[in-house]
Design a protein around this motif. Structure first.
Motif, PDB file in Angstrom:
ATOM      1  N   ILE A 118     -58.296  44.003  -4.601  1.00  0.00           N
ATOM      2  CA  ILE A 118     -58.416  45.387  -5.075  1.00  0.00           C
ATOM      3  C   ILE A 118     -57.465  46.285  -4.300  1.00  0.00           C
ATOM      4  O   ILE A 118     -56.794  47.151  -4.877  1.00  0.00           O
ATOM      5  CB  ILE A 118     -59.878  45.877  -4.962  1.00  0.00           C
ATOM      6  CG1 ILE A 118     -60.759  45.103  -5.967  1.00  0.00           C
ATOM      7  CG2 ILE A 118     -59.977  47.379  -5.167  1.00  0.00           C
ATOM      8  CD1 ILE A 118     -62.249  45.298  -5.748  1.00  0.00           C
ATOM      9  N   GLY A 119     -57.381  46.083  -2.987  1.00  0.00           N
ATOM     10  CA  GLY A 119     -56.478  46.873  -2.151  1.00  0.00           C
ATOM     11  C   GLY A 119     -55.020  46.680  -2.524  1.00  0.00           C
ATOM     12  O   GLY A 119     -54.234  47.635  -2.535  1.00  0.00           O
ATOM     13  N   GLN A 120     -54.643  45.450  -2.864  1.00  0.00           N
ATOM     14  CA  GLN A 120     -53.260  45.192  -3.291  1.00  0.00           C
ATOM     15  C   GLN A 120     -52.950  45.908  -4.594  1.00  0.00           C
ATOM     16  O   GLN A 120     -51.871  46.498  -4.748  1.00  0.00           O
ATOM     17  CB  GLN A 120     -53.028  43.685  -3.443  1.00  0.00           C
ATOM     18  CG  GLN A 120     -52.945  42.955  -2.124  1.00  0.00           C
ATOM     19  CD  GLN A 120     -52.862  41.448  -2.292  1.00  0.00           C
ATOM     20  OE1 GLN A 120     -53.122  40.904  -3.370  1.00  0.00           O
ATOM     21  NE2 GLN A 120     -52.511  40.759  -1.220  1.00  0.00           N
ATOM     22  N   MET A 121     -53.874  45.869  -5.540  1.00  0.00           N
ATOM     23  CA  MET A 121     -53.660  46.561  -6.820  1.00  0.00           C
ATOM     24  C   MET A 121     -53.555  48.063  -6.593  1.00  0.00           C
ATOM     25  O   MET A 121     -52.711  48.738  -7.182  1.00  0.00           O
ATOM     26  CB  MET A 121     -54.786  46.233  -7.806  1.00  0.00           C
ATOM     27  CG  MET A 121     -54.721  44.813  -8.330  1.00  0.00           C
ATOM     28  SD  MET A 121     -55.907  44.432  -9.652  1.00  0.00           S
ATOM     29  CE  MET A 121     -57.468  44.635  -8.823  1.00  0.00           C
ATOM     30  N   TRP A 122     -54.383  48.603  -5.726  1.00  0.00           N
ATOM     31  CA  TRP A 122     -54.353  50.026  -5.414  1.00  0.00           C
ATOM     32  C   TRP A 122     -53.026  50.385  -4.764  1.00  0.00           C
ATOM     33  O   TRP A 122     -52.415  51.400  -5.092  1.00  0.00           O
ATOM     34  CB  TRP A 122     -55.529  50.372  -4.498  1.00  0.00           C
ATOM     35  CG  TRP A 122     -55.542  51.789  -4.029  1.00  0.00           C
ATOM     36  CD1 TRP A 122     -55.858  52.891  -4.770  1.00  0.00           C
ATOM     37  CD2 TRP A 122     -55.238  52.258  -2.712  1.00  0.00           C
ATOM     38  NE1 TRP A 122     -55.780  54.031  -3.986  1.00  0.00           N
ATOM     39  CE2 TRP A 122     -55.395  53.650  -2.712  1.00  0.00           C
ATOM     40  CE3 TRP A 122     -54.864  51.629  -1.537  1.00  0.00           C
ATOM     41  CZ2 TRP A 122     -55.181  54.423  -1.584  1.00  0.00           C
ATOM     42  CZ3 TRP A 122     -54.656  52.397  -0.404  1.00  0.00           C
ATOM     43  CH2 TRP A 122     -54.819  53.782  -0.446  1.00  0.00           C
ATOM     44  N   GLY A 123     -52.563  49.517  -3.843  1.00  0.00           N
ATOM     45  CA  GLY A 123     -51.278  49.759  -3.177  1.00  0.00           C
ATOM     46  C   GLY A 123     -50.126  49.796  -4.158  1.00  0.00           C
ATOM     47  O   GLY A 123     -49.196  50.603  -4.024  1.00  0.00           O
ATOM     48  N   MET A 124     -50.175  48.918  -5.172  1.00  0.00           N
ATOM     49  CA  MET A 124     -49.108  48.914  -6.188  1.00  0.00           C
ATOM     50  C   MET A 124     -49.140  50.205  -7.002  1.00  0.00           C
ATOM     51  O   MET A 124     -48.094  50.726  -7.389  1.00  0.00           O
ATOM     52  CB  MET A 124     -49.231  47.691  -7.088  1.00  0.00           C
ATOM     53  CG  MET A 124     -48.888  46.399  -6.352  1.00  0.00           C
ATOM     54  SD  MET A 124     -48.740  44.889  -7.342  1.00  0.00           S
ATOM     55  CE  MET A 124     -50.126  44.935  -8.424  1.00  0.00           C
ATOM     56  N   LYS A 125     -50.333  50.727  -7.238  1.00  0.00           N
ATOM     57  CA  LYS A 125     -50.439  51.990  -7.985  1.00  0.00           C
ATOM     58  C   LYS A 125     -49.933  53.169  -7.168  1.00  0.00           C
ATOM     59  O   LYS A 125     -49.545  54.193  -7.728  1.00  0.00           O
ATOM     60  CB  LYS A 125     -51.891  52.232  -8.400  1.00  0.00           C
ATOM     61  CG  LYS A 125     -52.371  51.284  -9.468  1.00  0.00           C
ATOM     62  CD  LYS A 125     -53.819  51.539  -9.820  1.00  0.00           C
ATOM     63  CE  LYS A 125     -54.308  50.531 -10.847  1.00  0.00           C
ATOM     64  NZ  LYS A 125     -55.731  50.712 -11.141  1.00  0.00           N
TER      65      LYS A 125
END
Length: 135
Positions: A118-125
């Motif tokens: 989830i943190g990786q997806m948030w970072g990409m956003k």
């Protein structure tokens, strides 16, 4: 006078030895807590790194990493000892001995792995947002 000096000297040495033993027990409790909290979580975090190592070297890599963790846990124990008294560590360790505490140690690696995704997806956003404000 000489006898008094020796009495004080040996008393000091005795207290120093006792203090070192007490500190070692305190540190052992901190390391135990770190192992409970971090052991399986480190496995989750190391998974991608292990995947980057050649198949034939993975067992040796894992062994070396595990050996290095002893030193890491000793260093982290100092941080825990700065934050928690020995009595507080006892209470926390008592919690982890309960059924819900044991469940938490089982579930924490799963939670960590999902949280990392989830943190990786948030970072990409965040990348477009960072680009917007970097100009």
């Amino acid at each position: 006078m000489k006898n008094t000096f020796y009495a004080v000297f040996f008393l000091f040495i005795g207290f120093t030895g006792f203090s070192q033993e007490a500190d070692a027990a305190y540190k052992a409790k901190a390391v135990q807590l770190i192992e409970i909290n971090s052991g399986a979580t480190f496995d989750v975090m190391l998974k991608p790194l292990v995947g980057m190592v050649a198949e034939e070297n993975r067992a040796a890599f894992k062994k070396d990493v595990e050996e290095s963790m002893t030193n890491l846990f000793d260093q982290l124990a100092v941080v825990y000892m700065e934050s928690f008294t020995e009595a507080e560590l006892d209470q926390i360790l008592d919690f982890y001995a309960t059924p819900v505490g044991k469940k938490m140690t089982v579930e924490l690696p799963v939670i960590t792995e999902k949280s990392m995704q989830i943190g990786q997806m948030w970072g990409m956003k965040l990348q477009p947002l960072m680009a917007k404000y970097s100009k």
